[in-house]
Enzyme design. Structure first.
Site, PDB file in Angstrom:
ATOM      1  N   CYS A 167     -18.387 -36.917 -21.304  1.00 38.04           N
ATOM      2  CA  CYS A 167     -17.185 -36.266 -20.782  1.00 38.04           C
ATOM      3  C   CYS A 167     -16.056 -37.243 -20.509  1.00 38.04           C
ATOM      4  O   CYS A 167     -14.893 -36.832 -20.459  1.00 38.04           O
ATOM      5  CB  CYS A 167     -17.541 -35.493 -19.517  1.00 38.04           C
ATOM      6  SG  CYS A 167     -18.611 -34.058 -19.822  1.00 38.04           S
ATOM      7  N   ASN A 173     -15.874 -34.432 -28.013  1.00 38.76           N
ATOM      8  CA  ASN A 173     -17.134 -34.290 -27.281  1.00 38.76           C
ATOM      9  C   ASN A 173     -17.182 -32.938 -26.589  1.00 38.76           C
ATOM     10  O   ASN A 173     -16.289 -32.616 -25.800  1.00 38.76           O
ATOM     11  CB  ASN A 173     -17.273 -35.387 -26.227  1.00 38.76           C
ATOM     12  CG  ASN A 173     -18.468 -35.139 -25.311  1.00 38.76           C
ATOM     13  OD1 ASN A 173     -19.606 -35.349 -25.707  1.00 38.76           O
ATOM     14  ND2 ASN A 173     -18.227 -34.673 -24.097  1.00 38.76           N
ATOM     15  N   GLU A 174     -18.177 -32.145 -26.919  1.00 39.35           N
ATOM     16  CA  GLU A 174     -18.413 -30.849 -26.269  1.00 39.35           C
ATOM     17  C   GLU A 174     -17.171 -29.963 -26.260  1.00 39.35           C
ATOM     18  O   GLU A 174     -16.977 -29.157 -25.345  1.00 39.35           O
ATOM     19  CB  GLU A 174     -18.957 -31.031 -24.850  1.00 39.35           C
ATOM     20  CG  GLU A 174     -20.418 -31.459 -24.827  1.00 39.35           C
ATOM     21  CD  GLU A 174     -21.052 -31.362 -23.444  1.00 39.35           C
ATOM     22  OE1 GLU A 174     -20.315 -31.178 -22.458  1.00 39.35           O
ATOM     23  OE2 GLU A 174     -22.281 -31.479 -23.356  1.00 39.35           O
TER      24      GLU A 174
END
Length: 660
Positions: free
Chosen positions: A247, A378-379
């Site tokens: 994150c 990311n994500e």
């Protein structure tokens, strides 16, 4: 006569059983048949600066807020002595002259003796871990406005007993910024020490980048990484290391995102930012969590090279964390983000005549790092991600067609976001799709066959973040119980069986400080003095150090074992070492006995090495008991090409056999 013939037949078939014994179920391993190659990158590690993973973790700096750039400039520091008056210690700001590192401390000292005027640093969570007999290297940047001050540096234990001490008199009087160092050796051990700096004399001195490192860093590199933590990674022999997250790649907003160009070059020129985990969890506040970037992209590439792993950097794709702000950069302003990706490839792989290859060479690495993988976001999820992913793909593939690009499939493995992204990414002909799953142990047990029917010709899979999260009130390291690790082992047999489509996998997060964690469970836990691997670590290590080169079928009644009767099995062959490796998980509360029969091999060794991890489901390791759940090795004898294996309750076993 009929009874006699039946007994003879039973003995001939079983060979190991008495007349009244029941023949166990047979698991047939066909080592001559390949169900896909195992990628050298199959098992790797995922690093993120969470849980004090970098500053206060693998980056061995012991001084907190060494450059006075935290939101509170003197956080981590305290003023000491009766000869410090109002205005004698001031944090100055030179933002116009140095945007990356604007603050420094000015000390105006007026006739002080040692012990009368000073500052003290508390170190990171829990203080500084000081070891008897170990040398420590102190350094700082200084500028003498008015010469005449001597610095006395000392390390003290919790009772203020001096453990080590040294003195230095700044040598340069030009009024320019200079660096100076001194070293001293501790004569005692303390788990929660602090550092004092006493000023003696008269003068005005500016100070910045006040630093303390142990001398026993990884590979002995000055101002390097904490050796015991990196050794735990090296022992896993990972196929890749993914960095820097996670994150923190996204940031709370785009201003807080990770920007790799600000993490290279001279350390004093790297721009500190607040770590997004500083404010993420109300139940685990961490107001002193920042990223100094002493551990930056150059050091990550160097680390990957050190441990023989492929470097796998992840870059921001123009989207901040969608759980926080969901801020995105407009598509017509995305070019700088894409250029960062192109420049990173040149930094890693370009020759010394290229712009960014020259920067790499100036940092001491003339040879390219030969990066092969790059993550885009990311994500992230939604149509806004696909739009940006396509822009990255088009630009990068046009210039670097061989670069393997990795794309996000969101935060979960089975929701609408995932299904949308999976279809869109496959339509894009994505190289690799990154799937994440933090789920209960039961989910891992039920999904061991998840990849059995995935398209072998399409995108490859990166199981980029996974960990079994137990239910209940357990916190911190208490979440790393054997039940979770056992479920992960069962699931990993499914990943291994499907290595033809799953090319990469990594547990997450990697490190956690026992006094400074935000997220649990985690693979490896540390404090200032100690380190231990969780049961999950030993599961991961057994897979990663016994990867093999190809998958072989391991069948019972013609079917793979992915939960039938609580059993999970995978098998690989290492054609280089000439070994057959079978991994078996028994999730039952009782022992199971199985016969392993090996086919497709002319001659096998008469015995194999059996490695077993077992325990009660709630068992765990700890700082006090680091070896409560660890692998145990024994020898298992074969008769011909058969072996009888007794699988203890709740156990993970690995049988390794040599062949000719």
């Amino acid at each position: 006569m009929k009874y006699k013939s039946n007994l003879i037949a039973l003995l001939l078939a079983g060979t190991f059983f008495s007349a009244g014994a029941q023949q166990p179920e047979v698991i047939v391993v066909n080592a001559a048949k390949s169900e896909g190659k195992v990628s050298p990158t199959m098992w790797g590690v995922f690093f993120e600066d969470i849980n004090m993973g970098a500053d206060g973790g693998i980056y061995a700096e012991m001084v907190k807020n060494r450059s006075f750039e935290f939101l509170k400039p003197l956080m981590g520091w305290s003023v000491k002595g009766k000869k410090i008056g109002e205005g004698d210690l001031l944090v100055q700001n030179r933002q116009g002259a140095n945007l990356a590192n604007p603050r420094y401390l000015r000390a105006t000292i007026k006739g002080a003796a040692k012990g009368e005027a000073g500052i003290s640093n508390e170190g990171f969570k829990g203080g500084m871990g000081i070891k008897k007999g170990l040398k420590y290297d102190f350094s700082l940047l200084y500028r003498q406005i008015t010469p005449g001050i001597t610095l006395h540096v000392e390390l003290l234990d919790e009772g203020d007993k001096v453990l080590a001490a040294g003195s230095m008199k700044p040598a340069d009087a030009s009024g320019e910024w200079k660096s100076q160092e001194l070293s001293f050796t501790a004569d005692a051990t303390a788990a929660k020490a602090k550092m004092n700096i006493w000023f003696e004399g008269n003068g005005v001195l500016d100070m910045d980048m006040i630093s303390l490192f142990p001398a026993d860093t990884w590979k002995g590199r000055k101002k390097g990484m904490r050796r015991d933590m990196i050794q735990m990674l090296a022992d896993m022999k990972p196929g890749f290391i993914r960095f820097p997250g996670g994150c923190i790649v996204e940031g709370i907003d785009l201003a807080n995102r990770y920007q790799w160009k600000k993490t290279i070059g001279p350390i004093e020129e790297r721009q500190l930012i607040m770590n997004r985990w500083n404010v993420e969890f109300n139940h685990r506040p961490s107001p002193d969590y920042f990223q100094t970037f002493g551990l930056g992209f150059f050091e990550y590439f160097q680390l990957a090279e050190d441990i023989g792993a492929e470097a796998l950097p992840i870059l921001n794709c123009g989207m901040a964390c969608q759980f926080n702000t969901a801020e995105v950069v407009a598509l017509d302003q995305l070019d700088p983000y894409i250029q960062d990706a192109l420049d990173l490839i040149e930094f890693a792989n370009g020759d010394v005549s290229s712009e960014w290859g020259k920067v790499r060479a100036s940092m001491g690495h003339a040879e390219p790092f030969n990066m092969k993988y790059l993550g885009v976001g990311n994500e992230n999820w939604g149509p806004q991600y696909i739009e940006r992913a396509k822009a990255f793909q088009q630009a990068i593939k046009a210039k670097y067609p061989a670069m393997n690009l990795i794309y996000s499939s969101g935060t979960g493995p089975d929701n609408d976001e995932f299904r949308y992204l999976d279809k869109e990414l496959r339509d894009m002909k994505a190289d690799i799709i990154d799937e994440h799953y933090y789920r209960a142990p039961e989910w891992f047990l039920k999904n061991a066959a998840r990849y059995d029917n995935y398209d072998r010709q399409g995108a490859k899979i990166f199981a980029g973040e996974y960990a079994a999260h137990i239910k209940g009130d357990a916190t911190g390291s208490n979440r790393n119980i054997w039940q979770a690790a056992l479920a992960e082992a069962a699931f990993m047999t499914g990943l291994e069986r499907n290595a033809a489509v799953v090319n990469m996998a990594s547990y997450a997060p990697l490190f956690a400080n026992t006094e400074g964690w935000q997220w649990a469970p985690d693979l490896i836990w540390v404090d200032n003095m100690n380190i231990y691997g969780t049961p999950n670590y030993y599961v991961q290590k057994l897979f990663s150090t016994n990867r093999g080169t190809q998958v072989s079928p391991a069948l019972a009644n013609g079917k793979s074992l992915s939960g039938q009767d609580g059993l999970y099995v995978s098998a690989v062959v290492d054609s280089i070492k000439k070994e057959v490796i079978v991994k078996l998980v028994n999730t039952n509360e009782t022992e199971r006995t199985k016969q392993l029969t090996f086919e497709g091999i002319k001659k096998m060794a008469g015995a194999g090495k059996l490695t077993t991890i077992k325990g009660a489901l709630l068992d765990q390791n700890s700082i006090q008991k680091p070896s409560n759940i660890v692998p145990a090795e024994s020898i298992l004898k074969l008769k011909g090409k058969n072996a009888i294996l007794k699988m203890p309750a709740n156990s993970f076993m690995m049988l390794k056999l040599s062949y000719k």
